[in-house]
Design an enzyme around this catalytic site. Sequence first.
Site, PDB file in Angstrom:
ATOM      1  N   LYS A  68       0.738  -1.243  -0.042  1.00 29.65           N
ATOM      2  CA  LYS A  68      -0.122   0.067  -0.044  1.00 29.65           C
ATOM      3  C   LYS A  68       0.768   1.193   0.129  1.00 29.65           C
ATOM      4  CE  LYS A  68      -4.090  -1.762   2.446  1.00 29.65           C
ATOM      5  NZ  LYS A  68      -4.918  -1.680   3.372  1.00 29.65           N
ATOM      6  N   ASP A 104     -10.312   2.803   2.092  1.00 30.70           N
ATOM      7  CA  ASP A 104     -10.536   2.553   3.312  1.00 30.70           C
ATOM      8  C   ASP A 104     -11.093   3.760   4.295  1.00 30.70           C
ATOM      9  OD1 ASP A 104      -9.696   0.068   3.313  1.00 30.70           O
ATOM     10  OD2 ASP A 104      -7.640   0.373   3.635  1.00 30.70           O
TER      11      ASP A 104
HETATM   12  P1  NAP Z   1      -1.077  -3.235  10.602  1.00 27.12           P
HETATM   13  O1  NAP Z   1      -0.940  -2.089   9.896  1.00 27.12           O
HETATM   14  O2  NAP Z   1      -0.185  -4.289  10.775  1.00 27.12           O
HETATM   15  O3  NAP Z   1      -1.463  -2.637  12.085  1.00 27.12           O
HETATM   16  C1  NAP Z   1      -1.706  -3.443  13.117  1.00 27.12           C
HETATM   17  C2  NAP Z   1      -1.967  -2.703  14.479  1.00 27.12           C
HETATM   18  O4  NAP Z   1      -2.638  -3.608  15.444  1.00 27.12           O
HETATM   19  C3  NAP Z   1      -0.876  -1.973  15.206  1.00 27.12           C
HETATM   20  O5  NAP Z   1      -1.217  -0.973  15.828  1.00 27.12           O
HETATM   21  C4  NAP Z   1      -0.365  -3.006  16.396  1.00 27.12           C
HETATM   22  O6  NAP Z   1       0.264  -2.337  17.213  1.00 27.12           O
HETATM   23  C5  NAP Z   1      -1.800  -3.613  16.309  1.00 27.12           C
HETATM   24  N1  NAP Z   1      -1.578  -4.862  17.382  1.00 27.12           N
HETATM   25  C6  NAP Z   1      -1.231  -6.236  16.730  1.00 27.12           C
HETATM   26  N2  NAP Z   1      -1.096  -7.033  17.507  1.00 27.12           N
HETATM   27  C7  NAP Z   1      -1.611  -6.331  18.605  1.00 27.12           C
HETATM   28  C8  NAP Z   1      -1.732  -7.065  20.036  1.00 27.12           C
HETATM   29  N3  NAP Z   1      -1.399  -8.194  20.426  1.00 27.12           N
HETATM   30  N4  NAP Z   1      -1.979  -5.922  20.901  1.00 27.12           N
HETATM   31  C9  NAP Z   1      -2.070  -4.780  20.744  1.00 27.12           C
HETATM   32  N5  NAP Z   1      -1.912  -4.157  19.507  1.00 27.12           N
HETATM   33  C10 NAP Z   1      -1.704  -4.973  18.383  1.00 27.12           C
HETATM   34  O7  NAP Z   1      -2.627  -4.073  10.313  1.00 27.12           O
HETATM   35  P2  NAP Z   1      -3.774  -3.073   9.424  1.00 27.12           P
HETATM   36  O8  NAP Z   1      -3.633  -3.383   7.987  1.00 27.12           O
HETATM   37  O9  NAP Z   1      -4.093  -1.689  10.173  1.00 27.12           O
HETATM   38  O10 NAP Z   1      -4.761  -4.008   9.835  1.00 27.12           O
HETATM   39  C11 NAP Z   1      -5.264  -3.927  11.367  1.00 27.12           C
HETATM   40  C12 NAP Z   1      -6.758  -4.775  11.262  1.00 27.12           C
HETATM   41  O11 NAP Z   1      -7.657  -4.187  10.645  1.00 27.12           O
HETATM   42  C13 NAP Z   1      -6.525  -6.161  10.662  1.00 27.12           C
HETATM   43  O12 NAP Z   1      -7.487  -7.214  11.554  1.00 27.12           O
HETATM   44  C14 NAP Z   1      -7.270  -6.125   9.527  1.00 27.12           C
HETATM   45  O13 NAP Z   1      -7.916  -7.282   8.906  1.00 27.12           O
HETATM   46  C15 NAP Z   1      -8.199  -5.114   9.678  1.00 27.12           C
HETATM   47  N6  NAP Z   1      -8.740  -4.329   8.562  1.00 27.12           N
HETATM   48  C16 NAP Z   1     -10.034  -4.185   8.360  1.00 27.12           C
HETATM   49  C17 NAP Z   1     -10.446  -3.463   7.126  1.00 27.12           C
HETATM   50  C18 NAP Z   1     -11.753  -3.430   6.995  1.00 27.12           C
HETATM   51  O14 NAP Z   1     -12.084  -2.828   5.765  1.00 27.12           O
HETATM   52  N7  NAP Z   1     -12.661  -3.762   8.035  1.00 27.12           N
HETATM   53  C19 NAP Z   1      -9.520  -2.530   6.634  1.00 27.12           C
HETATM   54  C20 NAP Z   1      -8.216  -2.645   6.578  1.00 27.12           C
HETATM   55  C21 NAP Z   1      -7.819  -3.882   7.606  1.00 27.12           C
HETATM   56  P3  NAP Z   1       1.982  -2.119  17.332  1.00 27.12           P
HETATM   57  O15 NAP Z   1       1.845  -0.961  16.280  1.00 27.12           O
HETATM   58  O16 NAP Z   1       2.230  -1.928  18.787  1.00 27.12           O
HETATM   59  O17 NAP Z   1       2.365  -3.324  16.408  1.00 27.12           O
END
Ligand code: NAP
Length: 282
Positions: A68, A104
């Site tokens: 991305k 998004d």
């Molecule tokens: P990302 O860029 O990898 O970010 C992950 C985030 O989750 C970071 O803030 C990370 O914190 C936090 N995190 C991960 N494991 C954790 C834990 N055990 N305890 C506390 N914080 C934790 O991922 P992303 O792309 O933003 O996606 C995040 C979620 O959103 C995923 O489940 C994805 O499937 C979902 N999503 C949904 C949509 C939708 O359309 N509904 C769109 C995009 C993403 P740190 O910075 O401390 O690592």
Amino acid sequence: MIDAGTAICCLIGDPVEHSLSPLIHNAGYEALGINFLYVPFRVKHIKLAIDGIKGLGIRGASVTTPHKASVMEYIDEIDEVAKKIGAVNTIVNNNGVLTGFNTDYHGALKALEEVTTLGGKRAVLIGSGGAASAIAMGLKRNGVELVVLNRTIEKARELAKLVNAEGFGDLEQLPLVSSADILINATSVGMWPRVNDTIISKDLLPDKLTVFDVVYNPKETRLLTEARDKGCTVVYGYKMLLYQAAMQFELFTGCQAPLPAMEHTLTEALEGERHASYFDRR
Ligand code: NAP
């Protein structure tokens, strides 16, 4: 029927096997009876994929992890919101000119605005990754007073600075939610298979809260079940997924997205835990 006139759209990312985008987009094409086809491509080398989009005349692409941000270097134009967020999840090919968008941002806003107004509200956003960045930008641009909390506080600080949020902190600050109107989980906590995990104790949730969980697999996360039990208004992560895909659909096809057909296919897949690709289904 697939023929020389079929317009091809695609997903580029790595991995792509479990993406629901092919299901959602193809359900929309079928519902409208338009000659489009959406295929997932596992992409290692983003520049080669972008050359391929131009060379093959692919009409549009969804972009997912890990491309991305890196894709921005190789496309011709980037809309202002995507540029500010620093992430492109959609590419439209207009006669060889590739323009990047971030749907998004729009999908999350639309999902939230179905249940609440935003201007003047106080929100706690948990997370500082890709989803959180798009949502934080959307909230701040719509007059929300925002606090960003994240496990890694440095990332919360960076995101808060990027969007001019009112505050940031680590997860020790979660009790701040007691004075918020909106809570958003934009972390992956609670996502399948760790469905018993939740980012916040239900004891901290006030009953007038609107709770939006971006996790969409499972459709109803533990956070949303507990929030509903406390009397909160809940917003499903699948709604954001649906609305961001609908915006992509409209950018790719120029047609209004058939939301009922796309939503039916998406929720059926989530409820049936059928996460196979479009081609696996056939
Ligand atoms: P990302 O860029 O990898 O970010 C992950 C985030 O989750 C970071 O803030 C990370 O914190 C936090 N995190 C991960 N494991 C954790 C834990 N055990 N305890 C506390 N914080 C934790 O991922 P992303 O792309 O933003 O996606 C995040 C979620 O959103 C995923 O489940 C994805 O499937 C979902 N999503 C949904 C949509 C939708 O359309 N509904 C769109 C995009 C993403 P740190 O910075 O401390 O690592």
